[in-house]
Motif scaffolding. Structure first.
Motif, PDB file in Angstrom:
ATOM      1  N   PHE A   3       0.854  -1.185   0.000  1.00 51.93           N
ATOM      2  CA  PHE A   3       0.000   0.000   0.000  1.00 51.93           C
ATOM      3  C   PHE A   3       0.892   1.237   0.000  1.00 51.93           C
ATOM      4  N   ILE A   4       0.569   2.197  -0.849  1.00 53.34           N
ATOM      5  CA  ILE A   4       1.453   3.341  -1.048  1.00 53.34           C
ATOM      6  C   ILE A   4       1.145   4.451  -0.048  1.00 53.34           C
ATOM      7  N   ASN A   5       1.934   4.531   0.986  1.00 50.94           N
ATOM      8  CA  ASN A   5       1.936   5.679   1.884  1.00 50.94           C
ATOM      9  C   ASN A   5       3.078   6.570   1.421  1.00 50.94           C
ATOM     10  N   GLY A   6       2.816   7.363   0.397  1.00 46.65           N
ATOM     11  CA  GLY A   6       3.896   8.053  -0.281  1.00 46.65           C
ATOM     12  C   GLY A   6       3.775   9.555  -0.300  1.00 46.65           C
ATOM     13  N   ASP A 216     -10.729  -3.258 -13.795  1.00 42.49           N
ATOM     14  CA  ASP A 216     -10.195  -4.252 -12.870  1.00 42.49           C
ATOM     15  C   ASP A 216      -8.688  -4.072 -12.670  1.00 42.49           C
ATOM     16  N   LYS A 217      -8.311  -2.859 -12.314  1.00 48.30           N
ATOM     17  CA  LYS A 217      -6.909  -2.514 -12.091  1.00 48.30           C
ATOM     18  C   LYS A 217      -6.737  -1.912 -10.698  1.00 48.30           C
ATOM     19  N   PRO A 218      -5.541  -2.073 -10.102  1.00 44.63           N
ATOM     20  CA  PRO A 218      -5.254  -1.345  -8.861  1.00 44.63           C
ATOM     21  C   PRO A 218      -5.287   0.161  -9.109  1.00 44.63           C
ATOM     22  N   PHE A 219      -5.516   0.918  -8.035  1.00 49.79           N
ATOM     23  CA  PHE A 219      -5.624   2.371  -8.151  1.00 49.79           C
ATOM     24  C   PHE A 219      -4.964   3.042  -6.958  1.00 49.79           C
ATOM     25  N   PHE A 220      -4.319   4.193  -7.215  1.00 50.45           N
ATOM     26  CA  PHE A 220      -3.897   5.076  -6.121  1.00 50.45           C
ATOM     27  C   PHE A 220      -3.891   6.514  -6.621  1.00 50.45           C
ATOM     28  N   PHE A 221      -3.902   7.444  -5.676  1.00 52.65           N
ATOM     29  CA  PHE A 221      -3.803   8.857  -6.009  1.00 52.65           C
ATOM     30  C   PHE A 221      -2.324   9.218  -6.113  1.00 52.65           C
ATOM     31  N   CYS A 222      -1.833   9.350  -7.336  1.00 54.48           N
ATOM     32  CA  CYS A 222      -0.415   9.643  -7.547  1.00 54.48           C
ATOM     33  C   CYS A 222      -0.060  11.055  -7.092  1.00 54.48           C
ATOM     34  N   GLY A 269      -3.552   3.746  -2.143  1.00 54.90           N
ATOM     35  CA  GLY A 269      -2.513   4.585  -1.574  1.00 54.90           C
ATOM     36  C   GLY A 269      -2.537   6.011  -2.084  1.00 54.90           C
ATOM     37  N   PHE A 270      -1.482   6.737  -1.709  1.00 57.81           N
ATOM     38  CA  PHE A 270      -1.413   8.180  -1.924  1.00 57.81           C
ATOM     39  C   PHE A 270       0.018   8.610  -2.226  1.00 57.81           C
ATOM     40  N   GLY A 271       0.138   9.573  -3.140  1.00 55.18           N
ATOM     41  CA  GLY A 271       1.397  10.267  -3.350  1.00 55.18           C
ATOM     42  C   GLY A 271       1.185  11.723  -2.980  1.00 55.18           C
ATOM     43  N   LEU A 272       1.316  12.035  -1.723  1.00 58.06           N
ATOM     44  CA  LEU A 272       0.959  13.375  -1.231  1.00 58.06           C
ATOM     45  C   LEU A 272       1.865  14.442  -1.839  1.00 58.06           C
ATOM     46  N   ASN A 308      -0.876   4.019  10.952  1.00 60.06           N
ATOM     47  CA  ASN A 308      -1.990   3.086  11.165  1.00 60.06           C
ATOM     48  C   ASN A 308      -2.304   2.254   9.931  1.00 60.06           C
ATOM     49  N   ASN A 309      -1.733   2.622   8.786  1.00 55.06           N
ATOM     50  CA  ASN A 309      -1.990   1.885   7.546  1.00 55.06           C
ATOM     51  C   ASN A 309      -0.696   1.362   6.943  1.00 55.06           C
ATOM     52  N   SER A 310       0.234   0.964   7.796  1.00 55.85           N
ATOM     53  CA  SER A 310       1.563   0.562   7.333  1.00 55.85           C
ATOM     54  C   SER A 310       1.634  -0.882   6.886  1.00 55.85           C
ATOM     55  N   ASN A 311       0.647  -1.697   7.214  1.00 58.95           N
ATOM     56  CA  ASN A 311       0.751  -3.122   6.932  1.00 58.95           C
ATOM     57  C   ASN A 311      -0.208  -3.605   5.852  1.00 58.95           C
ATOM     58  N   SER A 312      -1.074  -2.730   5.346  1.00 55.74           N
ATOM     59  CA  SER A 312      -2.032  -3.165   4.342  1.00 55.74           C
ATOM     60  C   SER A 312      -1.362  -3.283   2.983  1.00 55.74           C
ATOM     61  N   THR A 313      -1.842  -4.179   2.160  1.00 57.97           N
ATOM     62  CA  THR A 313      -1.332  -4.342   0.808  1.00 57.97           C
ATOM     63  C   THR A 313      -2.492  -4.328  -0.170  1.00 57.97           C
ATOM     64  N   SER A 314      -2.272  -3.731  -1.328  1.00 63.81           N
ATOM     65  CA  SER A 314      -3.344  -3.729  -2.311  1.00 63.81           C
ATOM     66  C   SER A 314      -2.847  -3.730  -3.743  1.00 63.81           C
ATOM     67  N   LEU A 315      -1.624  -3.275  -3.988  1.00 71.04           N
ATOM     68  CA  LEU A 315      -1.123  -3.235  -5.354  1.00 71.04           C
ATOM     69  C   LEU A 315      -0.387  -4.534  -5.671  1.00 71.04           C
ATOM     70  N   LYS A 316      -0.803  -5.160  -6.759  1.00 70.19           N
ATOM     71  CA  LYS A 316      -0.224  -6.438  -7.141  1.00 70.19           C
ATOM     72  C   LYS A 316       1.230  -6.267  -7.568  1.00 70.19           C
ATOM     73  N   GLU A 317       2.040  -7.287  -7.278  1.00 65.16           N
ATOM     74  CA  GLU A 317       3.403  -7.326  -7.787  1.00 65.16           C
ATOM     75  C   GLU A 317       3.356  -7.854  -9.206  1.00 65.16           C
TER      76      GLU A 317
END
Length: 322
Positions: A3-6, A216-222, A269-272, A308-317
């Motif tokens: 999960f992108i905490n970025g 049907d793709k992973p998503f994050f806010f870049c 995830g997020f790219g702040l 608090n969200n350091s262990n979640s995973t969602s983006l496929k390798e």
């Protein structure tokens, strides 16, 4: 990838400005103060005007390949996931979304073909660096709204990138454009710039969710963020908005954004936006009205969320063989 905490780092820096003790220390502080697990390294090239077809990415002022690679290696030594984000700015100040050419070529007029020839060379150059350094993801474009309709050219670029880089590929579309891109199936991850007013986050997430279901793709806010100015929480995309310094506006935005996204399991995830390579003295953080979060109350919200969200995973390798 995790999960992108970025957080985006180093936007608009020029030659020599990354390879300094100050910049390395800034990246160290990014991780230690926020708990981020990912850094998005923003490398900037420029074209002269919105209708120029030459992209300057190896001029004297550009970040050198050596300092980009050294910053990637340093981020990796900090155990940060790395997303490399080559971006295009227009030297005359026009926003990159307005780069545009005729759909049907005309004599003596600049063309999409010429622009993509230059742009593809730029992106493939950094695709080689991405592969060399084994980073997690490459962003092949950011907020190039008028080019989004050029589906064939983008599909061809993705195919070329895959010959150079085996990691995840994303395109960072602009706000409100998630359902306008027709070629999301070509990339591995859908991403966008989430500069949405605090009044409409739930509605826009409903809309984006339909895109995620369709492809049907992973998503994050870049990109996602807000300036610390009065009223910016209602117009976070306007970097020229001239409100007075107001740290609560930025705090309100982050609280609202995180709370809304927390209800959506598909948000990966997020790219702040953003963290400067050269930080202002923390003693004057309360006087800074830009998007930076360093030393502001918003930083505390980000740190709490990331922790608090350091262990979640969602983006496929996903890795591709050459």
């Amino acid at each position: 990838m995790d999960f992108i905490n970025g957080i985006t780092f180093g936007f608009m820096n020029r030659c020599g400005e990354w390879d300094t003790a100050e910049s390395y220390e800034s990246l160290r502080l990014l991780k230690s103060r926020t708990g981020a697990n990912t850094v998005i390294l923003a490398v900037v090239a420029e074209q002269d005007t919105p209708w120029s077809t030459t992209i300057h990415y190896q001029d004297d002022w550009n970040l050198t390949d050596d300092e980009v690679i050294k910053m990637i290696r340093y981020a990796q030594s900090l155990d940060l996931q790395v997303i490399l984000k080559p971006m295009v700015n227009v030297s005359d100040g026009t926003w990159r979304a307005h780069i545009n050419f005729f759909d049907h070529a005309a004599p003596v007029e600049p063309t999409w073909e010429a622009w993509f020839t230059s742009y593809n060379a730029y992106i493939l150059h950094y695709a080689d660096i991405a592969e060399q350094t084994n980073i997690e993801m490459l962003v092949i474009g950011c907020e190039l709204v008028n080019s989004d309709r050029r589906e064939n050219e983008w599909r061809e670029l993705v195919a070329q990138v895959r010959e150079h880089y085996k990691g995840l590929i994303t395109y960072n579309c602009d706000k409100f454009q998630e359902d306008a891109v027709t070629w999301w199936d070509a990339v591995d991850v859908i991403s966008s710039s989430g500069y949405y007013s605090v009044k409409i986050w739930e509605k826009e997430l409903d809309r984006i969710e339909q895109v995620i279901k369709k492809f049907d793709k992973p998503f994050f806010f870049c990109e996602v963020g807000c300036a610390s100015r009065s009223g910016s929480e209602f117009l976070p995309n306007d970097w020229r908005f001239d409100g007075e310094t107001n740290l609560a506006s930025q705090t309100n935005f982050y609280q609202t954004m995180f709370a809304a996204c927390d209800k959506r399991a598909w948000v990966g995830g997020f790219g702040l936006w953003d963290w400067k390579a050269h930080l202002y003295p923390i003693e004057i953080a309360a006087n800074d009205n830009d998007y930076a979060i360093y030393g502001k109350p918003a930083e505390e919200i980000v740190s709490l969320w990331f922790t608090n969200n350091s262990n979640s995973t969602s983006l496929k390798e996903v890795r591709y063989d050459k």
